[in-house]
Structure formats: structure tokens, C-alpha cells
Write a protein that holds these residues in place. Structure first.
Motif, PDB file in Angstrom:
ATOM      1  N   ALA A  96      -8.956  -9.838   2.378  1.00 21.09           N
ATOM      2  CA  ALA A  96      -7.908 -10.744   1.898  1.00 21.09           C
ATOM      3  C   ALA A  96      -7.508 -10.495   0.451  1.00 21.09           C
ATOM      4  CB  ALA A  96      -8.361 -12.202   2.061  1.00 21.09           C
ATOM      5  N   ASP A  97      -8.331  -9.808  -0.328  1.00 20.42           N
ATOM      6  CA  ASP A  97      -8.084  -9.634  -1.751  1.00 20.42           C
ATOM      7  C   ASP A  97      -7.755  -8.176  -2.051  1.00 20.42           C
ATOM      8  OD1 ASP A  97      -7.996  -9.567  -4.470  1.00 20.42           O
ATOM      9  OD2 ASP A  97      -9.979 -10.439  -4.798  1.00 20.42           O
ATOM     10  N   ARG A 104      -1.672  -8.359   3.164  1.00 22.23           N
ATOM     11  CA  ARG A 104      -1.785  -7.183   4.020  1.00 22.23           C
ATOM     12  C   ARG A 104      -0.492  -6.969   4.819  1.00 22.23           C
ATOM     13  NH1 ARG A 104      -5.139  -5.637   1.033  1.00 22.23           N
ATOM     14  NH2 ARG A 104      -7.377  -5.417   1.465  1.00 22.23           N
ATOM     15  N   PRO A 138      -4.187 -11.589   6.407  1.00 19.17           N
ATOM     16  CA  PRO A 138      -3.716 -12.140   5.131  1.00 19.17           C
ATOM     17  C   PRO A 138      -2.275 -11.727   4.827  1.00 19.17           C
ATOM     18  CG  PRO A 138      -5.914 -11.201   4.895  1.00 19.17           C
ATOM     19  CD  PRO A 138      -5.422 -10.792   6.252  1.00 19.17           C
ATOM     20  N   PRO A 139      -1.483 -12.621   4.240  1.00 21.25           N
ATOM     21  CA  PRO A 139      -0.089 -12.303   3.922  1.00 21.25           C
ATOM     22  C   PRO A 139       0.063 -11.052   3.063  1.00 21.25           C
ATOM     23  CG  PRO A 139      -0.469 -14.658   3.681  1.00 21.25           C
ATOM     24  CD  PRO A 139      -1.803 -14.029   3.923  1.00 21.25           C
ATOM     25  N   GLU A 158      -2.136 -16.368  11.710  1.00 19.86           N
ATOM     26  CA  GLU A 158      -2.740 -16.836  10.471  1.00 19.86           C
ATOM     27  C   GLU A 158      -4.055 -16.128  10.169  1.00 19.86           C
ATOM     28  OE1 GLU A 158      -3.090 -21.053  10.819  1.00 19.86           O
ATOM     29  OE2 GLU A 158      -0.920 -21.401  10.793  1.00 19.86           O
TER      30      GLU A 158
END
Length: 226
Positions: free
Chosen positions: A78-79, A179, A176-177, A173
Motif C-alpha cells: 500500500a505504501d 497501485r 490500493p489506489p 477496495e
């Protein structure tokens, strides 16, 4: 680079015995996190019968209590800017290399090969394409993503521009946005991209999407036979 074990050759599911595979294109199915080789193998009746289909098992066991198997650890996904994210990208590369090694052990080098992956499997499929753009004819990426970072083979991929279908749900959902944004920007610069965002679809595959995948695969058969 992250350590990813070799794939289990005996765990792979094949749509036909070895004597029926010669001269036919191969479609490799790569399942998602916490799943197994039998999951996507259920799609075989919906895929063009001209393909030999092989469903492989990911090499890692997710942390308890997650079931099934995984291609790479999910930490750092996610990061996009963290050290963990760099480690995650290296793990995806290692998983793709493990897939390529399995292919080398099981398949004639002259066989045309396409990849179909869901979620984590889609990320590994795209990474394998990046690592060996001359070996893979196309990729179907369902609810997956491109990991960040440059590879020495990206320029060759952009020159070849193999066909890639990217399907994802508008209500997914899980991925992650960041990505999704990176994949949206990266793919058109490197491949011949087609696909759809499906309204109402979550982190899954719908009948409508399957119909689009089959149409894409039938076009690839035409390319291979031409």
C-alpha cells in the motif's frame, strides 16, 4: 532480492495430458493471495479450447490464519515510497523469476505462452512479461497491478508492446489506489492495452468480464495463427 521458493511442479493442474500439448499455445493461470491452483482452473470451460491451460500454485504460505498460498508477502504493497514497498517489488520480481524457471522446466521453448493472473497473480504475470517480453505473447491482468520501479527490460517491452487486457472492478477496495494510479499511467506507455472497469464489481471476476477475456483470448489465437 527476496527469496521465493521454486514452484511445485506436481501441484500444477493441466487441461490435457502431455501427449496432447504439442503445437498448441499455453495459457498459464496465476491465482490470487490466499487461494490455490484449483481456483482459476475452474475457468477452463469458459476459455477457448485451443489453449493448453496450466494452473500453477504460488510458492508461499500466507501468515496464519490466511488460507491457501501467496506469490509474495503483502507488506509494503500500500505504501509506494517505503522501504517495505521496495522489498515488495523485489519479491514480485523473485516470484516472476520462479514462474519463468517453472516454465523452463515444463514447456518447450518454442511454445507460445500467455499469462492470466488475478490480483497478486496479475502482478506476477505483468512482472514476468516485463522480465521476458520476448517470451510471453500476452497477459490478462484481472484486478492486478504493476509494481513500481524500473527494470532493465522495460525499454524492450515498450518496443514490443505485447497485448495486455486489464479488467478491474469499480468497487474493488483491496488494491490500493496508488497501485491503480501507477498501473493506469504505466501500462499504456509499455504495452498494447485494452480492458474495462466494471461498475459494481468488487475484488472478483464477473460473467461480463469473462466474456471480454474470452474475446481477447480469441483475438490472440488469431494473432498466433497469423
Amino acid at each position: 532480492m527476496s527469496e521465493i521458493p521454486a514452484l511445485d511442479d506436481a501441484a500444477a493442474l493441466w487441461s490435457c495430458p502431455p501427449e496432447e500439448r504439442a503445437g498448441r499455445p499455453l495459457l498459464i493461470l496465476l491465482h490470487g493471495y490466499g487461494s490455490h491452483e484449483g481456483d482459476l482452473f475452474r475457468l477452463v470451460p469458459f476459455l477457448p479450447p485451443e489453449f493448453v491451460v496450466a494452473a500453477v500454485r504460488a510458492p508461499l504460505s500466507p501468515p496464519f490464519p490466511a488460507p491457501g498460498w501467496s506469490w509474495f508477502p503483502i507488506e509494503g504493497v500500500a505504501d509506494a515510497a517505503s522501504t517495505a514497498a521496495a522489498d515488495a517489488s523485489a519479491a514480485v520480481t523473485a516470484a516472476a523469476e520462479s514462474l519463468r524457471a517453472w516454465l523452463g522446466r515444463t514447456t518447450d521453448p518454442a511454445t507460445a505462452v500467455g499469462l492470466l493472473g488475478f490480483s497478486q497473480g496479475g502482478a506476477v504475470a505483468l512482472q514476468a512479461l516485463r522480465l521476458a517480453p520476448e517470451r510471453f505473447s500476452f497477459v490478462v491482468n484481472l484486478a492486478g497491478f504493476v509494481v513500481p520501479g524500473e527494470l532493465p527490460t522495460d525499454a524492450a517491452l515498450a518496443e514490443l508492446r505485447p497485448p495486455v487486457f486489464w479488467g478491474r472492478g469499480a468497487r474493488d477496495e483491496v488494491i490500493p489506489p496508488g497501485r491503480i494510479a501507477h498501473t493506469t499511467e504505466w501500462l499504456p506507455r509499455h504495452v498494447d492495452l485494452s480492458g474495462r472497469v466494471y461498475p459494481g464489481l468488487t475484488h472478483s471476476v464477473s460473467e461480463e468480464e469473462l466474456a471480454d477475456v474470452r474475446a481477447f483470448l480469441e483475438k490472440r489465437l488469431g494473432d498466433l495463427s497469423g
